[in-house]
Design a protein around this motif. Sequence first.
Motif, PDB file in Angstrom:
ATOM      1  N   MET A 172       0.823  -1.208   0.000  1.00 37.54           N
ATOM      2  CA  MET A 172       0.000   0.000   0.000  1.00 37.54           C
ATOM      3  C   MET A 172       0.859   1.262   0.000  1.00 37.54           C
ATOM      4  O   MET A 172       0.602   2.194  -0.765  1.00 37.54           O
ATOM      5  CB  MET A 172      -0.899  -0.022   1.238  1.00 37.54           C
ATOM      6  N   ILE A 173       1.864   1.293   0.851  1.00 37.25           N
ATOM      7  CA  ILE A 173       2.719   2.483   0.933  1.00 37.25           C
ATOM      8  C   ILE A 173       3.409   2.755  -0.399  1.00 37.25           C
ATOM      9  O   ILE A 173       3.449   3.886  -0.881  1.00 37.25           O
ATOM     10  CB  ILE A 173       3.779   2.311   2.037  1.00 37.25           C
ATOM     11  N   ILE A 174       3.942   1.719  -1.011  1.00 42.67           N
ATOM     12  CA  ILE A 174       4.623   1.891  -2.294  1.00 42.67           C
ATOM     13  C   ILE A 174       3.647   2.430  -3.338  1.00 42.67           C
ATOM     14  O   ILE A 174       3.968   3.334  -4.115  1.00 42.67           O
ATOM     15  CB  ILE A 174       5.246   0.574  -2.777  1.00 42.67           C
ATOM     16  N   LEU A 175       2.440   1.878  -3.350  1.00 39.61           N
ATOM     17  CA  LEU A 175       1.452   2.340  -4.336  1.00 39.61           C
ATOM     18  C   LEU A 175       1.020   3.771  -4.055  1.00 39.61           C
ATOM     19  O   LEU A 175       0.795   4.554  -4.976  1.00 39.61           O
ATOM     20  CB  LEU A 175       0.232   1.409  -4.332  1.00 39.61           C
ATOM     21  N   ILE A 176       0.913   4.125  -2.782  1.00 39.05           N
ATOM     22  CA  ILE A 176       0.537   5.499  -2.435  1.00 39.05           C
ATOM     23  C   ILE A 176       1.582   6.474  -2.962  1.00 39.05           C
ATOM     24  O   ILE A 176       1.261   7.488  -3.583  1.00 39.05           O
ATOM     25  CB  ILE A 176       0.383   5.652  -0.910  1.00 39.05           C
ATOM     26  N   VAL A 177       2.855   6.149  -2.722  1.00 43.43           N
ATOM     27  CA  VAL A 177       3.907   7.020  -3.222  1.00 43.43           C
ATOM     28  C   VAL A 177       3.827   7.119  -4.736  1.00 43.43           C
ATOM     29  O   VAL A 177       3.956   8.202  -5.314  1.00 43.43           O
ATOM     30  CB  VAL A 177       5.291   6.498  -2.780  1.00 43.43           C
ATOM     31  N   GLY A 178       3.577   5.994  -5.384  1.00 39.96           N
ATOM     32  CA  GLY A 178       3.450   6.005  -6.832  1.00 39.96           C
ATOM     33  C   GLY A 178       2.303   6.882  -7.292  1.00 39.96           C
ATOM     34  O   GLY A 178       2.417   7.640  -8.251  1.00 39.96           O
ATOM     35  N   MET A 179       1.185   6.784  -6.591  1.00 39.91           N
ATOM     36  CA  MET A 179       0.017   7.583  -6.976  1.00 39.91           C
ATOM     37  C   MET A 179       0.252   9.064  -6.748  1.00 39.91           C
ATOM     38  O   MET A 179      -0.148   9.906  -7.549  1.00 39.91           O
ATOM     39  CB  MET A 179      -1.204   7.133  -6.174  1.00 39.91           C
ATOM     40  N   ARG A 180       0.894   9.374  -5.632  1.00 36.02           N
ATOM     41  CA  ARG A 180       1.119  10.780  -5.327  1.00 36.02           C
ATOM     42  C   ARG A 180       2.087  11.412  -6.315  1.00 36.02           C
ATOM     43  O   ARG A 180       2.120  12.621  -6.468  1.00 36.02           O
ATOM     44  CB  ARG A 180       1.643  10.941  -3.900  1.00 36.02           C
ATOM     45  N   ALA A 181       2.868  10.565  -6.976  1.00 34.94           N
ATOM     46  CA  ALA A 181       3.827  11.094  -7.943  1.00 34.94           C
ATOM     47  C   ALA A 181       3.166  11.490  -9.251  1.00 34.94           C
ATOM     48  O   ALA A 181       3.790  12.144 -10.083  1.00 34.94           O
ATOM     49  CB  ALA A 181       4.912  10.049  -8.204  1.00 34.94           C
ATOM     50  N   ILE A 182       1.924  11.071  -9.432  1.00 37.62           N
ATOM     51  CA  ILE A 182       1.225  11.435 -10.667  1.00 37.62           C
ATOM     52  C   ILE A 182       0.720  12.874 -10.521  1.00 37.62           C
ATOM     53  O   ILE A 182      -0.017  13.178  -9.582  1.00 37.62           O
ATOM     54  CB  ILE A 182       0.027  10.489 -10.926  1.00 37.62           C
ATOM     55  N   PRO A 183       1.115  13.745 -11.433  1.00 34.34           N
ATOM     56  CA  PRO A 183       0.739  15.156 -11.302  1.00 34.34           C
ATOM     57  C   PRO A 183      -0.776  15.335 -11.307  1.00 34.34           C
ATOM     58  O   PRO A 183      -1.470  14.737 -12.119  1.00 34.34           O
ATOM     59  CB  PRO A 183       1.355  15.825 -12.539  1.00 34.34           C
ATOM     60  N   ARG A 184      -1.241  16.139 -10.380  1.00 34.00           N
ATOM     61  CA  ARG A 184      -2.681  16.342 -10.240  1.00 34.00           C
ATOM     62  C   ARG A 184      -3.318  16.889 -11.504  1.00 34.00           C
ATOM     63  O   ARG A 184      -4.500  16.719 -11.743  1.00 34.00           O
ATOM     64  CB  ARG A 184      -2.950  17.327  -9.101  1.00 34.00           C
ATOM     65  N   ILE A 185      -2.503  17.566 -12.264  1.00 35.06           N
ATOM     66  CA  ILE A 185      -3.045  18.301 -13.404  1.00 35.06           C
ATOM     67  C   ILE A 185      -3.757  17.381 -14.389  1.00 35.06           C
ATOM     68  O   ILE A 185      -4.725  17.754 -15.032  1.00 35.06           O
ATOM     69  CB  ILE A 185      -1.919  19.115 -14.089  1.00 35.06           C
TER      70      ILE A 185
END
Lengths: 278, 306
Positions: B185-198
Amino acid sequence: MTNNRLGYRIGRWIVIALLILGGVAMIFPIFWLISTSLRPAPELLLVPPKLLPIHWTFDNYAKAMASAPLLLYMWNSTQFAVVSTVFILLTSTVAGYIFAKFRFPGNNFLFILVLATAIVPFEIYMVPLFLQVNALKLVNTQIGLFLPFLVLSYGIFFMRQNTKTSVPDELLDAARIDGMSEWGIMLRLVPRLLAPAISALAILAFIQAWTAFIWPLLILNKPSLFPMELGLSQFANTRVDFGLTSAAAVIAMLPTLIAFLILRRRIVEGVTLTGLKG
Amino acid sequence: MNSPLAAVRAVPRRTWLRYRFVFLVLAPVMALFFYVRILPTGQAVVMSFFKWELIKPAEQFVGLDNYANLLKDDNFRLAFFNTTIFAFFTTIISVALALLLAALLARAVGGRLGGALELLYFAPVLVSMVPVTLGWREIFNYNNGILNAGLGAIGIGKQPWLSDPTMALIAVIILSVWKQLGYNMIILIVGMRAIPRIFHEAAAVDGASAWQQFRHITMPLLAPVLLFVIVITTISSYNVFTQVYVLASDVQGAPGRLVRVIVYDIFENGFRFFNMGYAAAEAVYLFLIVIVLTIIQFRFLRGSDQ
């Protein structure tokens, strides 16, 4: 329009409630271990079991520590984890630095060798490793236990990556022009630039040694040398009283839980850094 | 002027000093590395072609016999079957749940609550395996365990978690999913947060729903991280040992060989029956399985683009 917003908000609260429920479920086995360890023996047989003890007691802890050298096991684990971490940090940092910043014949070949072994899990080579350590007459010794944990293939790879991105060539050249020796650069300048990577690797190495089980199981049968994981499993093998076993288990978990409460952010960062940078 | 000596003399002093430094630093590290990693790995392959007992003189070259005998060995087949089922379900369940949690915690639940929940889900990862396995052993206990008490209360009967081979396998899967979930979960969260919100914002402006955004923006961009998580979970699942040893093996006095897994089988062949060459061949099989699976996963997941 209002309906939609209300539906969304209720939905959100339901999701949050479920997440919290899930979080409680995740913690539950640890909670259960602690709760059981504080129960007197008769309460262990209650059917259905109660969540919290009716009579709280620390008897189990006293008995557990009296019947097995749990603190010795803890000390063994500490020595093991500290020595392993220091060695892994040292070897990984210098090797990573050399591989990243120096051109010499064999650089690529050796690094590929490191990479190749990084993907081979320990369980694959544990049998011949045992025979090798046995040939050195180091079975059932502390050195024999420590040996495979003094280097980490992934550590070398990780530090090389980080050196490439965080240590600028210009800085090294400037240091050399200023008269700094190669050793000085490697042991004083470079680590300062790699501090976050080093601390992430330190956490990884420490956890790896602290939770090691298979290798200690293979190499040790003298209880005075057991690290906590192994000692606890042998403790549980020969005892039926779960109050006793759970007390021992809580003692084993205590350092980790305390470290986690204090270093939470650091640990999570360390884990993600070593997990994703590779 | 083509002698090697001339070549050495032709190397500038600075380069020579550099090589010397590299050697002084790298040699001890590589020597240690060679001894504890390269040598045993090579030995594992070599040993697999021999009948190799603990007593030295009994080595005997047997070619591919070990490999052939393993394929006929009922223990190995059972171990392979159990381990594959274990790896399959543990990976799918833990990754799917981790993805769900990550999706919820990366964006939908923020701030202090989100942070606290992340830590709650991550806690099982850090605690070492043996203590928690003992805890789960009691939870799975047939008579006194809280799980059966709960099941009894809602009408499903008590399950023989630790005395039936199938249930024991399920029990180990539950334990392993519980332990692995937070890490994935933590790894995926970091991955998701790296996707630019834009990207999400642009899609929202175009009228895309949250689910559509997830499916067409988040998932493709998350693919490499997702692949990583799937691969490492699969590999570590194939190498499972500790929790099986503590929870469901005959060491605990449970009816023998409850959940035989490959590493346990290697351990038994090598250190109980002292059939080291045989065990080495089994280890090589394990390595090959892991490599093949990793390659398949890379192909399969790299190639699927939305």
